[in-house]
Design a protein around this motif. Sequence first.
Motif, short mmCIF file in Angstrom:
data_model
loop_
_atom_site.label_atom_id
_atom_site.label_comp_id
_atom_site.label_asym_id
_atom_site.label_seq_id
_atom_site.Cartn_x
_atom_site.Cartn_y
_atom_site.Cartn_z
N VAL A 8 0.76 -1.14 0.13
CA VAL A 8 -0.02 0.20 -0.22
C VAL A 8 0.83 1.28 -0.06
O VAL A 8 0.53 2.36 -0.86
CB VAL A 8 -1.15 -0.20 1.31
CG1 VAL A 8 -1.80 1.25 1.28
CG2 VAL A 8 -1.96 -1.25 0.99
N GLU A 9 1.80 1.35 1.01
CA GLU A 9 2.65 2.44 0.98
C GLU A 9 3.30 2.84 -0.51
O GLU A 9 3.67 3.92 -0.88
CB GLU A 9 3.69 2.43 2.18
CG GLU A 9 3.17 2.11 3.41
CD GLU A 9 2.31 3.57 3.92
OE1 GLU A 9 1.58 3.68 4.69
OE2 GLU A 9 2.59 4.85 3.36
N ALA A 10 4.02 1.83 -1.04
CA ALA A 10 4.80 2.10 -2.42
C ALA A 10 3.52 2.57 -3.45
O ALA A 10 3.82 3.38 -4.23
CB ALA A 10 5.22 0.71 -2.83
N GLY A 69 -5.51 -4.06 10.03
CA GLY A 69 -4.46 -5.43 10.24
C GLY A 69 -3.28 -4.80 10.18
O GLY A 69 -2.81 -3.95 11.02
N ASN A 70 -2.29 -5.44 9.54
CA ASN A 70 -0.92 -5.02 9.52
C ASN A 70 -0.61 -3.88 8.46
O ASN A 70 0.48 -3.66 8.26
CB ASN A 70 0.05 -6.26 9.28
CG ASN A 70 -0.07 -7.42 10.42
OD1 ASN A 70 -0.35 -6.84 11.53
ND2 ASN A 70 0.20 -8.59 9.97
N SER A 71 -1.59 -3.45 7.94
CA SER A 71 -1.38 -2.42 6.86
C SER A 71 -2.27 -0.94 6.94
O SER A 71 -2.84 -1.00 8.26
CB SER A 71 -1.79 -3.19 5.47
OG SER A 71 -1.20 -2.16 4.35
N VAL A 72 -2.59 -0.30 6.01
CA VAL A 72 -3.47 0.59 6.26
C VAL A 72 -4.43 0.84 5.00
O VAL A 72 -4.13 0.08 4.12
CB VAL A 72 -2.52 1.98 6.20
CG1 VAL A 72 -1.83 2.10 7.65
CG2 VAL A 72 -1.90 2.21 5.04
N VAL A 73 -5.41 1.37 5.09
CA VAL A 73 -6.46 1.81 3.95
C VAL A 73 -6.31 3.31 3.84
O VAL A 73 -6.13 4.11 4.90
CB VAL A 73 -7.88 1.34 4.20
CG1 VAL A 73 -8.71 1.74 3.12
CG2 VAL A 73 -8.01 -0.23 4.37
N VAL A 74 -6.29 3.76 2.47
CA VAL A 74 -5.95 5.10 2.16
C VAL A 74 -7.05 5.38 1.13
O VAL A 74 -7.10 4.80 -0.03
CB VAL A 74 -4.43 5.38 1.64
CG1 VAL A 74 -4.46 6.81 1.50
CG2 VAL A 74 -3.46 4.88 2.63
N SER A 105 -5.98 -0.47 -0.48
CA SER A 105 -5.60 -1.10 0.74
C SER A 105 -4.86 -2.51 0.28
O SER A 105 -4.56 -2.84 -0.87
CB SER A 105 -7.40 -1.73 1.14
OG SER A 105 -7.87 -2.65 0.10
N ALA A 106 -4.63 -3.39 1.61
CA ALA A 106 -3.60 -4.49 1.26
C ALA A 106 -4.44 -5.58 0.24
O ALA A 106 -5.48 -6.02 0.77
CB ALA A 106 -3.00 -5.08 2.48
#
Length: 130
Positions: free
Chosen positions: A12-14, A37-42, A56-57
């Motif tokens: 997600v960040e990339a 979870g272990n990530s983010v939603v943007v 999202s992941a």
Amino acid sequence: MIDHLGVQAADVEASLAFYLRIFAPIGMRAAVRFPAGNSVVVGLAAGESGPEFWLSAAGGGETRELHVAFRAPDRSAVHAVHEAAVEAGAEVLHAPREWPEYHPGYYAVFLRDPDGHNVEAVHHGNQVTV
């Protein structure tokens, strides 16, 4: 007809860095961000609009699940979509309810289409500009 589009990304960040850099000329910005979870939603937006493109992941390997939301005129229409889905034997991911983490008044049902995609009917109610 289409309210917003969600795309699952391996990183997600990339992906966020890519979209923000490449689409900066049209004013793309990260409007909403929350942990998942272990990530983010943007949620990304352009101009004065609220978030319309979401990252999202990915849930697994190379298969990516598409998420498409269709705008409903009111909560009754969201319920009607849910009822039609149940009658058709479609998988209901989330029954109709309010999702305050998105914004107050966000009322939606989430379903699985025949190809495995997450499709949604959403009514924004008392939408708050993000």
